[in-house]
Design a protein around this motif. Structure first.
Motif, mmCIF file in Angstrom:
data_model
loop_
_atom_site.group_PDB
_atom_site.id
_atom_site.type_symbol
_atom_site.label_atom_id
_atom_site.label_comp_id
_atom_site.label_asym_id
_atom_site.label_seq_id
_atom_site.Cartn_x
_atom_site.Cartn_y
_atom_site.Cartn_z
ATOM 1 N N THR A 101 6.967 18.233 31.070
ATOM 2 C CA THR A 101 7.753 18.192 32.302
ATOM 3 C C THR A 101 6.967 17.457 33.379
ATOM 4 O O THR A 101 5.820 17.822 33.679
ATOM 5 N N TYR A 288 16.096 9.628 26.051
ATOM 6 C CA TYR A 288 16.464 10.388 27.243
ATOM 7 C C TYR A 288 16.946 11.785 26.868
ATOM 8 O O TYR A 288 17.825 11.947 26.024
ATOM 9 N N THR A 292 16.741 17.391 33.669
ATOM 10 C CA THR A 292 16.257 17.043 35.005
ATOM 11 C C THR A 292 16.573 18.170 35.983
ATOM 12 O O THR A 292 17.480 18.973 35.762
ATOM 13 N N THR A 293 15.829 18.209 37.075
ATOM 14 C CA THR A 293 16.176 19.015 38.235
ATOM 15 C C THR A 293 16.109 18.112 39.457
ATOM 16 O O THR A 293 15.550 17.015 39.407
ATOM 17 N N PRO A 296 19.016 14.025 40.379
ATOM 18 C CA PRO A 296 18.920 12.562 40.464
ATOM 19 C C PRO A 296 20.235 11.899 40.079
ATOM 20 O O PRO A 296 21.041 12.483 39.340
ATOM 21 N N ILE A 298 22.113 9.447 37.810
ATOM 22 C CA ILE A 298 21.868 8.941 36.458
ATOM 23 C C ILE A 298 22.794 7.765 36.177
ATOM 24 O O ILE A 298 24.022 7.887 36.291
ATOM 25 N N MET A 307 16.999 7.199 36.133
ATOM 26 C CA MET A 307 17.067 8.383 36.993
ATOM 27 C C MET A 307 16.567 8.003 38.386
ATOM 28 O O MET A 307 15.403 7.631 38.540
ATOM 29 N N PHE A 309 15.715 9.443 41.908
ATOM 30 C CA PHE A 309 15.460 10.655 42.671
ATOM 31 C C PHE A 309 15.392 10.326 44.157
ATOM 32 O O PHE A 309 14.536 9.551 44.593
ATOM 33 N N GLY A 313 12.157 16.716 42.387
ATOM 34 C CA GLY A 313 12.709 17.330 41.184
ATOM 35 C C GLY A 313 11.769 17.170 40.008
ATOM 36 O O GLY A 313 10.556 16.999 40.172
ATOM 37 N N THR A 314 12.324 17.239 38.788
ATOM 38 C CA THR A 314 11.520 17.111 37.575
ATOM 39 C C THR A 314 12.312 16.361 36.515
ATOM 40 O O THR A 314 13.539 16.298 36.540
ATOM 41 N N TYR A 315 11.566 15.818 35.527
ATOM 42 C CA TYR A 315 12.161 15.297 34.306
ATOM 43 C C TYR A 315 11.327 15.803 33.137
ATOM 44 O O TYR A 315 10.097 15.663 33.132
ATOM 45 N N THR A 316 11.995 16.422 32.167
ATOM 46 C CA THR A 316 11.331 16.864 30.947
ATOM 47 C C THR A 316 11.596 15.860 29.845
ATOM 48 O O THR A 316 12.733 15.650 29.445
#
Length: 317
Positions: A101, A288, A292-293, A296, A298, A307, A309, A313-316
């Motif tokens: 993450t 992909y 995500t949080t 974002p 897409i 993505m 932003f 947030g986050t991307y795993t």
């Protein structure tokens, strides 16, 4: 449907290849008992989760721009305020690891300076850093007033009207702010530096840099415009830089470009705020995950999923 498997994420549903959910949502995960493999739906198709798989991600990381310098003196008294420096800009490619993450922080622009309770010259405020994929773009330097040197940052802020020294920039992220002139009329402040060029005295903010990571060419990180004693406003640099407020209202840097805010002076007491930053990450659509949080935006660009932003947030992967 096969037996559920307990994984690090908790208890997941399982299914056969033929028995996958009929209406999956992006990011849904489960164990495929036909393939004996964990898989996820990336919004278009089902993918197997491969632990510790490295794949390339392209990125654009822009920090928040600095705000312009301000004079709270009445019309015909104050000299010009320097333009805010653009937020630092980083672009390139990095390997990311599946299952990891990655945090994204989008830097805010420096707050503009409003009318004070007493007459004074005021420096602007620096922008905030943006971070992603282990990289940090430095916030733009503040625009200065009077005898003050422009603030250092990703790109440097413009000097006050009685200082010849603009703010310094961060190597590889932007350019220095412009110097002012207080010895010969009309006295002028320096414009903010941009990601593509330095700010100058008595001219527009430094130009930003064009980038096409989203599929369309967009300029980011332009420096803020300055003002002079005669009330002439200097334009912001292409890439979201704000207009200087000579005899009028200074404007803020454009949101999510990292543009510097315009400096204020003659007849205008409010300087422009810096534009907020942005983080854009592009990965192969085949990799992909949809995890995500931060909401974002897409989109797709050829074989890649992009993505964007505009908030943290986050991307795993």
């Amino acid at each position: 449907m096969g037996k559920s498997r307990k994984l690090s994420q908790g208890v997941l549903l399982s299914w056969t290849t033929a028995g996958r959910p009929a209406s999956p949502i992006a990011g849904q995960q489960g164990y495929n008992t036909t393939l004996n493999a964990l898989e996820y739906y990336n919004g278009t198709l089902w993918q197997q989760v491969v632990s510790n798989l490295a794949y390339a991600a392209s990125y654009l990381i822009v920090a928040g721009g600095g705000s312009g310098g301000a004079s709270t003196y009445p019309q015909n008294v104050g000299g010009g305020g320097g333009g805010g420096g653009a937020g630092g800009l980083l672009t390139g490619s990095a390997n990311i690891i599946s299952g990891t993450t990655y945090s994204v922080v989008v830097g805010a622009g420096g707050a503009g300076i409003g009318a004070g309770t007493s007459s004074q010259y005021l420096n602007g405020n620096a922008g905030s850093n943006s971070t992603a994929l282990g990289l940090t773009a430095i916030g733009g330097g503040y625009g200065a007033q009077a005898n003050n040197v422009g603030g250092a940052g990703g790109s440097g802020g413009g000097a006050g009207w009685n200082s010849g020294t603009g703010g310094s920039a961060t190597a590889g992220q932007g350019y220095a702010g412009g110097g002012g002139q207080g010895n010969v009329s009309p006295y002028y402040a320096g414009s903010g530096g941009g990601a593509g060029a330095a700010g100058t005295g008595n001219s527009a903010g430094g130009v930003g840099v064009s980038n096409s990571i989203t599929g369309s060419a967009v300029f980011y990180a332009g420096g803020g415009g300055a003002t002079d004693m005669s009330g002439v406003s200097k334009a912001g640099g292409n890439g979201g830089g704000g207009l200087g407020g000579g005899g009028g209202t200074a404007t803020s840097g454009t949101a999510n470009t990292g543009g510097g805010g315009g400096g204020s002076g003659y007849g205008s007491v409010n300087s422009g705020s810096g534009g907020s930053g942005v983080v854009i990450i592009s990965v192969p659509t085949a990799n992909y995950t949809g995890l995500t949080t931060g909401s974002p935006t897409i989109t797709t660009n050829g074989a890649n999923t992009v993505m964007k932003f505009t908030a943290s947030g986050t991307y795993t992967a």
